[in-house]
Design a protein around this motif. Structure first.
Motif, PDB file in Angstrom:
ATOM      1  N   LYS A   1      13.196  40.502  49.103  1.00 38.24           N
ATOM      2  CA  LYS A   1      12.512  39.911  47.957  1.00 38.24           C
ATOM      3  C   LYS A   1      13.283  40.206  46.671  1.00 38.24           C
ATOM      4  O   LYS A   1      13.737  41.319  46.440  1.00 38.24           O
ATOM      5  CB  LYS A   1      11.093  40.483  47.854  1.00 38.24           C
ATOM      6  N   GLY A   2      13.406  39.196  45.836  1.00 36.86           N
ATOM      7  CA  GLY A   2      14.072  39.351  44.556  1.00 36.86           C
ATOM      8  C   GLY A   2      15.530  38.950  44.553  1.00 36.86           C
ATOM      9  O   GLY A   2      16.100  38.699  43.488  1.00 36.86           O
ATOM     10  N   ARG A   3      16.132  38.892  45.728  1.00 36.88           N
ATOM     11  CA  ARG A   3      17.549  38.532  45.788  1.00 36.88           C
ATOM     12  C   ARG A   3      17.776  37.074  45.403  1.00 36.88           C
ATOM     13  O   ARG A   3      18.835  36.724  44.883  1.00 36.88           O
ATOM     14  CB  ARG A   3      18.094  38.791  47.199  1.00 36.88           C
ATOM     15  N   ASP A   4      16.788  36.207  45.679  1.00 43.22           N
ATOM     16  CA  ASP A   4      16.928  34.796  45.316  1.00 43.22           C
ATOM     17  C   ASP A   4      17.154  34.659  43.810  1.00 43.22           C
ATOM     18  O   ASP A   4      18.073  33.964  43.366  1.00 43.22           O
ATOM     19  CB  ASP A   4      15.665  34.015  45.705  1.00 43.22           C
ATOM     20  N   ASP A   5      16.302  35.316  43.035  1.00 44.14           N
ATOM     21  CA  ASP A   5      16.406  35.228  41.574  1.00 44.14           C
ATOM     22  C   ASP A   5      17.731  35.799  41.091  1.00 44.14           C
ATOM     23  O   ASP A   5      18.354  35.268  40.160  1.00 44.14           O
ATOM     24  CB  ASP A   5      15.247  35.980  40.912  1.00 44.14           C
ATOM     25  N   GLN A   6      18.162  36.889  41.716  1.00 47.49           N
ATOM     26  CA  GLN A   6      19.440  37.506  41.355  1.00 47.49           C
ATOM     27  C   GLN A   6      20.594  36.535  41.588  1.00 47.49           C
ATOM     28  O   GLN A   6      21.465  36.353  40.720  1.00 47.49           O
ATOM     29  CB  GLN A   6      19.656  38.775  42.174  1.00 47.49           C
ATOM     30  N   ALA A   7      20.601  35.896  42.767  1.00 50.69           N
ATOM     31  CA  ALA A   7      21.679  34.969  43.102  1.00 50.69           C
ATOM     32  C   ALA A   7      21.694  33.770  42.166  1.00 50.69           C
ATOM     33  O   ALA A   7      22.759  33.349  41.686  1.00 50.69           O
ATOM     34  CB  ALA A   7      21.534  34.508  44.550  1.00 50.69           C
ATOM     35  N   VAL A   8      20.517  33.214  41.888  1.00 51.26           N
ATOM     36  CA  VAL A   8      20.426  32.048  41.001  1.00 51.26           C
ATOM     37  C   VAL A   8      20.935  32.392  39.609  1.00 51.26           C
ATOM     38  O   VAL A   8      21.688  31.624  38.989  1.00 51.26           O
ATOM     39  CB  VAL A   8      18.973  31.526  40.943  1.00 51.26           C
ATOM     40  N   ALA A   9      20.565  33.554  39.096  1.00 57.65           N
ATOM     41  CA  ALA A   9      20.988  33.966  37.763  1.00 57.65           C
ATOM     42  C   ALA A   9      22.501  34.180  37.704  1.00 57.65           C
ATOM     43  O   ALA A   9      23.165  33.764  36.735  1.00 57.65           O
ATOM     44  CB  ALA A   9      20.258  35.243  37.352  1.00 57.65           C
ATOM     45  N   GLU A  10      23.050  34.812  38.722  1.00 63.17           N
ATOM     46  CA  GLU A  10      24.494  35.058  38.736  1.00 63.17           C
ATOM     47  C   GLU A  10      25.279  33.757  38.852  1.00 63.17           C
ATOM     48  O   GLU A  10      26.307  33.573  38.189  1.00 63.17           O
ATOM     49  CB  GLU A  10      24.842  36.013  39.883  1.00 63.17           C
ATOM     50  N   HIS A  11      24.806  32.845  39.686  1.00 63.89           N
ATOM     51  CA  HIS A  11      25.475  31.551  39.830  1.00 63.89           C
ATOM     52  C   HIS A  11      25.414  30.756  38.523  1.00 63.89           C
ATOM     53  O   HIS A  11      26.389  30.110  38.133  1.00 63.89           O
ATOM     54  CB  HIS A  11      24.830  30.740  40.951  1.00 63.89           C
ATOM     55  N   LYS A  12      24.275  30.807  37.848  1.00 67.63           N
ATOM     56  CA  LYS A  12      24.116  30.082  36.581  1.00 67.63           C
ATOM     57  C   LYS A  12      25.092  30.594  35.538  1.00 67.63           C
ATOM     58  O   LYS A  12      25.753  29.813  34.834  1.00 67.63           O
ATOM     59  CB  LYS A  12      22.678  30.223  36.082  1.00 67.63           C
ATOM     60  N   ALA A  13      25.207  31.916  35.424  1.00 67.61           N
ATOM     61  CA  ALA A  13      26.123  32.506  34.446  1.00 67.61           C
ATOM     62  C   ALA A  13      27.575  32.176  34.784  1.00 67.61           C
ATOM     63  O   ALA A  13      28.379  31.858  33.898  1.00 67.61           O
ATOM     64  CB  ALA A  13      25.917  34.018  34.391  1.00 67.61           C
ATOM     65  N   LEU A  14      27.897  32.247  36.072  1.00 64.74           N
ATOM     66  CA  LEU A  14      29.256  31.942  36.511  1.00 64.74           C
ATOM     67  C   LEU A  14      29.618  30.501  36.217  1.00 64.74           C
ATOM     68  O   LEU A  14      30.691  30.216  35.654  1.00 64.74           O
ATOM     69  CB  LEU A  14      29.378  32.233  38.011  1.00 64.74           C
ATOM     70  N   PHE A  15      28.737  29.582  36.563  1.00 65.68           N
ATOM     71  CA  PHE A  15      29.027  28.170  36.300  1.00 65.68           C
ATOM     72  C   PHE A  15      29.121  27.905  34.802  1.00 65.68           C
ATOM     73  O   PHE A  15      29.991  27.140  34.347  1.00 65.68           O
ATOM     74  CB  PHE A  15      27.947  27.268  36.907  1.00 65.68           C
ATOM     75  N   GLY A  16      28.243  28.526  34.019  1.00 69.90           N
ATOM     76  CA  GLY A  16      28.263  28.311  32.571  1.00 69.90           C
ATOM     77  C   GLY A  16      29.593  28.693  31.954  1.00 69.90           C
ATOM     78  O   GLY A  16      30.150  27.945  31.137  1.00 69.90           O
ATOM     79  N   ALA A  17      30.122  29.850  32.332  1.00 71.92           N
ATOM     80  CA  ALA A  17      31.411  30.290  31.793  1.00 71.92           C
ATOM     81  C   ALA A  17      32.538  29.388  32.286  1.00 71.92           C
ATOM     82  O   ALA A  17      33.441  29.015  31.522  1.00 71.92           O
ATOM     83  CB  ALA A  17      31.676  31.732  32.204  1.00 71.92           C
ATOM     84  N   TRP A  18      32.469  29.019  33.567  1.00 71.41           N
ATOM     85  CA  TRP A  18      33.520  28.173  34.162  1.00 71.41           C
ATOM     86  C   TRP A  18      33.549  26.791  33.513  1.00 71.41           C
ATOM     87  O   TRP A  18      34.607  26.294  33.143  1.00 71.41           O
ATOM     88  CB  TRP A  18      33.250  28.069  35.661  1.00 71.41           C
ATOM     89  N   ALA A  19      32.389  26.170  33.354  1.00 74.39           N
ATOM     90  CA  ALA A  19      32.317  24.829  32.770  1.00 74.39           C
ATOM     91  C   ALA A  19      32.694  24.835  31.299  1.00 74.39           C
ATOM     92  O   ALA A  19      33.168  23.818  30.771  1.00 74.39           O
ATOM     93  CB  ALA A  19      30.911  24.255  32.955  1.00 74.39           C
ATOM     94  N   ALA A  20      32.501  25.981  30.624  1.00 77.89           N
ATOM     95  CA  ALA A  20      32.843  26.090  29.204  1.00 77.89           C
ATOM     96  C   ALA A  20      34.325  26.397  28.990  1.00 77.89           C
ATOM     97  O   ALA A  20      34.780  26.486  27.839  1.00 77.89           O
ATOM     98  CB  ALA A  20      31.990  27.176  28.555  1.00 77.89           C
ATOM     99  N   GLY A  21      35.068  26.569  30.078  1.00 84.18           N
ATOM    100  CA  GLY A  21      36.495  26.834  29.952  1.00 84.18           C
ATOM    101  C   GLY A  21      36.831  28.273  29.624  1.00 84.18           C
ATOM    102  O   GLY A  21      37.964  28.579  29.233  1.00 84.18           O
ATOM    103  N   ARG A  22      35.876  29.171  29.829  1.00 93.07           N
ATOM    104  CA  ARG A  22      36.098  30.596  29.535  1.00 93.07           C
ATOM    105  C   ARG A  22      36.614  31.269  30.810  1.00 93.07           C
ATOM    106  O   ARG A  22      35.882  31.893  31.547  1.00 93.07           O
ATOM    107  CB  ARG A  22      34.807  31.233  29.050  1.00 93.07           C
ATOM    108  N   ALA A  23      37.919  31.118  31.030  1.00 92.28           N
ATOM    109  CA  ALA A  23      38.524  31.527  32.297  1.00 92.28           C
ATOM    110  C   ALA A  23      38.362  33.024  32.578  1.00 92.28           C
ATOM    111  O   ALA A  23      38.020  33.422  33.698  1.00 92.28           O
ATOM    112  CB  ALA A  23      40.001  31.149  32.319  1.00 92.28           C
ATOM    113  N   ASP A  24      38.627  33.861  31.581  1.00 88.69           N
ATOM    114  CA  ASP A  24      38.538  35.308  31.805  1.00 88.69           C
ATOM    115  C   ASP A  24      37.102  35.727  32.115  1.00 88.69           C
ATOM    116  O   ASP A  24      36.866  36.562  33.000  1.00 88.69           O
ATOM    117  CB  ASP A  24      39.044  36.069  30.580  1.00 88.69           C
TER     118      ASP A  24
END
Length: 231
Positions: free
Chosen positions: A169-192
């Protein structure tokens, strides 16, 4: 009645058995009754053998002489090896792809993320495969074929461990949040930033898996040992 169409039988059988293994319907060390499976699907053993050869190649089943095929059990050593290799390869590949990604690449990755989130929310067995599709979408624009092939192979092996990681329990929310942050940085061109988030995401999954395997090992060590001669 035949449940599968005659075209591409081996591939269809591969997909079906693979989904059952990843979803946990077929568990580790479980013998696979090929006669029963052939009767269920209405197929001969020829496409079954082709499918199981590919399943063995992907590390999902094991063959034993004169005993047939068994579901390959999850292994702590394999999990550590796979996720450690991902840590060494994926963050840099994500950063390179981030610098080269087009608007179309962003849309593909966003669509993959939406499909993954829906599967996680509804706890569908496809979550492992969709997780792989999302992570590969973050690497593909880099244009490095060998890197893509290596990462895809690691992702295939990792799928069952991803599903195991999402069970508590709780891992779903963790995974969704981490994926959202990762995609946000990637789509914004923030490579580092994207590379750092990819690294943290993989490391977090590995940390959680280590803890789960440690607990499982402690339970096994604490289990009573049967005494010979007693019933």
């Amino acid at each position: 009645m035949t449940l599968l169409v005659k075209r591409g039988l081996a591939d269809q059988i591969f997909d079906l058995v693979r989904d059952r293994i990843i979803s946990g319907m077929m568990v580790g060390d479980m013998p696979i009754r090929q006669d029963a499976l052939a009767a269920e699907l209405g197929v001969s053993k020829i496409p079954l053998r082709e499918a199981f050869a590919k399943l063995e190649q992907d590390g999902l089943v094991l063959s034993q002489a004169n005993r047939g095929f068994f579901v390959r059990p999850l292994s702590a050593d394999e999990a550590y090896d796979v996720f450690d290799l991902r840590l060494k390869i994926e963050p840099e590949a994500v950063a390179l792809a981030c610098r080269r990604a087009s608007a179309d690449d962003h849309e593909i990755a966003q669509t993959a993320l939406a499909a993954l989130n829906q599967a996680i929310e509804t706890r569908r067995p496809e979550a492992g495969a969709l997780n792989r599709a999302f992570h590969l979408a973050l690497i593909r624009p880099g244009g490095r074929l060998v890197t893509m092939q290596m990462v895809e192979r690691l992702q295939v092996i990792a799928e069952r461990y991803v599903c195991k990681h999402l069970e508590p329990k709780g891992r779903d929310d963790q995974a969704v949040a981490e994926h959202k942050a990762l995609f946000g940085a990637w789509a914004a061109g923030r490579a580092d930033a994207a590379a750092a988030l990819a690294s943290a995401h993989i490391a977090n999954t590995l940390r959680d898996l280590r803890a789960e395997f440690a607990v499982a090992r402690e339970r096994l060590d604490d289990s009573p040992v049967p005494v010979l001669g007693r019933s």
